[in-house]
Design an enzyme around this catalytic site. Structure first.
Site, PDB file in Angstrom:
ATOM      1  N   CYS A  76       0.829  -1.209   0.000  1.00  0.00           N
ATOM      2  CA  CYS A  76       0.000   0.000   0.000  1.00  0.00           C
ATOM      3  C   CYS A  76       0.865   1.262   0.000  1.00  0.00           C
ATOM      4  O   CYS A  76       1.561   1.537   0.973  1.00  0.00           O
ATOM      5  CB  CYS A  76      -0.904  -0.060   1.236  1.00  0.00           C
ATOM      6  SG  CYS A  76      -1.714   1.483   1.667  1.00  0.00           S
ATOM      7  N   CYS A 104       0.101   3.782   2.757  1.00  0.00           N
ATOM      8  CA  CYS A 104       0.573   3.230   4.038  1.00  0.00           C
ATOM      9  C   CYS A 104       2.052   3.537   4.234  1.00  0.00           C
ATOM     10  O   CYS A 104       2.491   3.876   5.336  1.00  0.00           O
ATOM     11  CB  CYS A 104       0.367   1.719   4.100  1.00  0.00           C
ATOM     12  SG  CYS A 104      -1.354   1.190   4.002  1.00  0.00           S
TER      13      CYS A 104
END
Length: 103
Positions: free
Chosen positions: A31, A34
């Protein structure tokens, strides 16, 4: 204070029974947002000893992600007295994450 890796095995001890607020970062290695938030979360852990900071890898801990209804990542959730009290989804600047902890 360093960041704690949260798993279903230690969730009860690290989050539910914590005597201080806990910021939990639900994330995954693939991600992009993230990866943007992770260093900010690490900074907050180092700068705020009154807060416990933990990370849940949703690929490794799908039960925890499901338990808290995590549909998108990064999801940041603040727990107080073992209960989820605030949640935000998506990459957030440091100031917004700190405001999340204030409530």
């Amino acid at each position: 204070m360093s960041v704690v890796t949260i798993t279903k095995e230690n969730f009860e001890a690290e989050v539910r029974r914590s005597d201080k607020p806990v910021l939990v970062d639900f994330w995954a290695s693939w991600c992009g947002p993230c990866r943007m938030v992770s260093p900010i979360v690490d900074e907050i852990a180092e700068e705020n000893p009154a807060v416990k900071v933990g990370k849940v890898n949703v690929d490794e801990q799908p039960e925890l992600a499901q338990m808290f209804g995590v549909m998108s990542i990064p999801t940041l959730t603040v727990f107080r007295d073992g209960q989820a009290v605030r949640t935000t989804v998506g990459a957030q600047p440091k100031a917004a994450i700190l405001r999340l902890l204030e409530g």
